[in-house]
Design a protein around this motif. Structure first.
Motif, PDB file in Angstrom:
ATOM      1  N   HIS A  74     -13.255  42.560  35.029  1.00 39.89           N
ATOM      2  CA  HIS A  74     -12.242  41.332  35.930  1.00 39.89           C
ATOM      3  C   HIS A  74     -11.583  42.239  37.020  1.00 39.89           C
ATOM      4  O   HIS A  74     -11.433  43.344  36.960  1.00 39.89           O
ATOM      5  N   ASP A  85     -14.065  37.624  41.044  1.00 37.45           N
ATOM      6  CA  ASP A  85     -14.712  37.559  39.806  1.00 37.45           C
ATOM      7  C   ASP A  85     -16.024  36.469  39.685  1.00 37.45           C
ATOM      8  O   ASP A  85     -17.216  36.580  39.058  1.00 37.45           O
ATOM      9  N   HIS A 120      -5.411  33.018  35.874  1.00 36.97           N
ATOM     10  CA  HIS A 120      -5.971  33.853  35.257  1.00 36.97           C
ATOM     11  C   HIS A 120      -6.997  33.050  34.140  1.00 36.97           C
ATOM     12  O   HIS A 120      -8.162  33.640  34.075  1.00 36.97           O
ATOM     13  N   SER A 123      -9.764  31.501  35.850  1.00 37.73           N
ATOM     14  CA  SER A 123     -10.719  32.196  36.206  1.00 37.73           C
ATOM     15  C   SER A 123     -11.847  32.878  35.251  1.00 37.73           C
ATOM     16  O   SER A 123     -13.190  32.915  35.297  1.00 37.73           O
ATOM     17  N   ARG A 124     -11.067  33.160  33.878  1.00 38.30           N
ATOM     18  CA  ARG A 124     -11.856  33.513  32.880  1.00 38.30           C
ATOM     19  C   ARG A 124     -12.827  32.573  32.388  1.00 38.30           C
ATOM     20  O   ARG A 124     -14.159  32.990  32.080  1.00 38.30           O
TER      21      ARG A 124
END
Length: 501
Positions: A74, A85, A120, A123-124
């Motif tokens: 990442h 990413d 965060h 995005s993951r």
């Protein structure tokens, strides 16, 4: 199984590789800078390939003839980490499909379904979805706070709790979280390689305890034998403001702290324990939070921290500049060069050089180093708080205060690349040359490549202090070597020399 690991130089990846080898798998690791793995104890047991997840050819070559692909990459330290990413995951998924990889295993974050997600966590989740919708069977493991020596989450917890007996915190300090020990994360990752191809999906993984962030700090204080902390929640501090404070107090720089702190607005507890339908619990049961903290503290005290969050260097920094080469093409360069004969064995001089930084200091004008470190933290840099992984030995590619170990040619050359906020690029080289008549020659060279007018102005503004900083450093390092008669492991650093007195 033939396994390829993207992100092997990172915190989890560096610990996963030996576990895969121990389980009997063959392992290929992909790194932008393979030299960072020069001191990895498992280096000779794996295939190392140079590659970048943003390069089509690199990814294609990396996944060729592999059965299981671990994706542990990442770009959290980039402002545009979401876009990067997303593009990298899509490229890897497409290449894995063409190469007929049997399984992709990705470690993401817990994403509560009924709450707006931070950048965060969003995005993951997006990266996980890219893999789940690809033609390759995918296992997405979603973890909350990972507790282990050297993890970013643990370092933030450790520094905040140890340095702040009284904390004024936002209301998120009472949000729920389900931390997991790094040992258990590795267990699930390794077991995932053995699953049948139809065993796919996204699964939350966590430890046995659901706690608040305040609980985590108080438990850490107890495990570290500290007095109970006073925590005062208030409604005024935003995650962004909290990140600025974390940037000043902990080793985690603002670029990483901001997205991590933004994620604290979410409860990150497992929605279920469905992972047990595919992978049974660890043989001795999941590790409780307090035990995970105790294990991490024990590793730190025993100097047994194999990887840290800072091991992964920022992708925008150069991997192999050679500032000491007179033919190096880099535009205007400023140098501060020092050379001193040393009446000591070259090995002794090297042991002092390899021990610089961290708790040992930089052997000159500590106030100047401290002020420069605090200024760097204020402007979002790493400062001096990253310290050292081990008091006497370094590894190529690891972080050392605000430097990165770029070249380590033991016992001849240590080249450090600066990662502080500066209008240009900077390096510091320390080298040892055996003298023909006995003793050694110490050479020290600070190199600065300015960027624009601000870079030239910066160099000239700090140049008057170089005699104190770099001159004192050369004098005190050589004096320390001449006063040392024992090997590195037995060196007892002299406080007066460290302070530059």
């Amino acid at each position: 199984m033939r396994c390829v690991v993207f992100g092997a130089t990172g915190y989890i990846g560096g610990r996963l590789v030996p576990e895969l080898l121990r389980a009997g798998h063959s392992v290929r690791v992909v790194a932008r800078s393979p030299g960072k793995l020069a001191d990895a104890p498992w280096r000779d047991r794996v295939e190392i390939v140079r590659g970048d997840v943003l390069g089509d050819a690199d990814v294609r070559d990396a996944v060729a003839e592999q059965e299981v692909l671990y994706y542990l990459v990442h770009s959290l330290d980039r402002a545009d980490f979401g876009e990067i990413d997303r593009a990298a995951a899509a490229r890897v998924a497409a290449a894995a499909a063409k190469a007929r990889v049997r399984r992709i295993i990705y470690l993401g974050g817990i994403t509560p379904a009924d709450q707006p997600l931070s950048r965060h966590l969003a995005s993951r989740a997006e990266v996980g979805q890219i893999f789940l919708t690809s033609p390759v069977p995918a296992l997405v493991l979603r973890a909350g706070v990972v507790i282990g020596s050297g993890s970013a989450s643990f370092e933030m917890l450790r520094y905040l709790t140890e340095r702040l007996p009284v904390m004024v915190t936002p209301r998120w300090v009472r949000n729920r979280v389900q931390p997991i020990a790094v040992r258990d994360v590795l267990y699930y990752l390794v077991q995932g390689a053995e699953l049948a191809q139809d065993q796919v999906g996204a699964f939350d993984i966590g430890g046995p305890d659901i706690v608040t962030y305040e609980d985590m700090m108080q438990t850490y204080a107890e495990a570290a034998q500290l007095p109970r902390r006073v925590v005062v929640p208030v409604p005024l501090l935003t995650p962004w403001l909290s990140a600025q404070w974390v940037n000043l107090v902990t080793p985690v720089p603002r670029a990483i702290a901001v997205p991590l702190m933004e994620s604290l607005i979410n409860d990150v507890a497992c929605s279920d324990h469905a992972i047990s339908q595919l992978i049974p619990d660890p043989p001795t049961g999941p590790i409780a939070f307090r035990e995970a903290v105790t294990l991490a503290l024990t590793r730190i005290r025993d100097l047994d921290v194999p990887t840290r969050w800072s091991d992964a260097s920022p992708p925008q920094t150069p991997s192999d500049p050679l500032p000491s080469d007179p033919d190096w093409a880099g535009g205007s360069l400023y140098r501060d060069f020092r050379e001193r004969p040393v009446h000591a064995d070259p090995e002794v001089l090297w042991s002092v050089i390899e021990s610089v930084g961290g708790e040992h200091g930089w052997y000159s004008f500590p106030l100047a180093w401290a002020v420069r470190g605090w200024l760097d933290r204020i402007f979002g840099g790493v400062g001096l708080r990253r310290g050292r992984r081990h008091p006497h030995t370094l590894r190529q590619g690891e972080a050392l205060d605000w430097w990165r170990v770029e070249t380590l040619e033991r016992p001849r050359l240590l080249r450090l690349r600066a990662e502080m906020r500066v209008p240009g690029r900077a390096w510091l080289e320390l080298s040892v040359t055996p003298a023909p008549t006995g003793g050694a020659l110490y050479r020290q060279c600070a190199v600065f490549e300015p960027r624009g007018l601000a870079g030239h102005a910066y160099w000239h503004s700090v140049a008057p202090f170089h005699a104190l900083v770099f001159g004192g450093m050369a004098r005190n390092i050589t004096a320390k070597a001449e006063a040392t008669k024992r090997p590195a492991s037995a060196i007892a650093l002299t406080p007066s020399l460290i302070r530059g007195q």
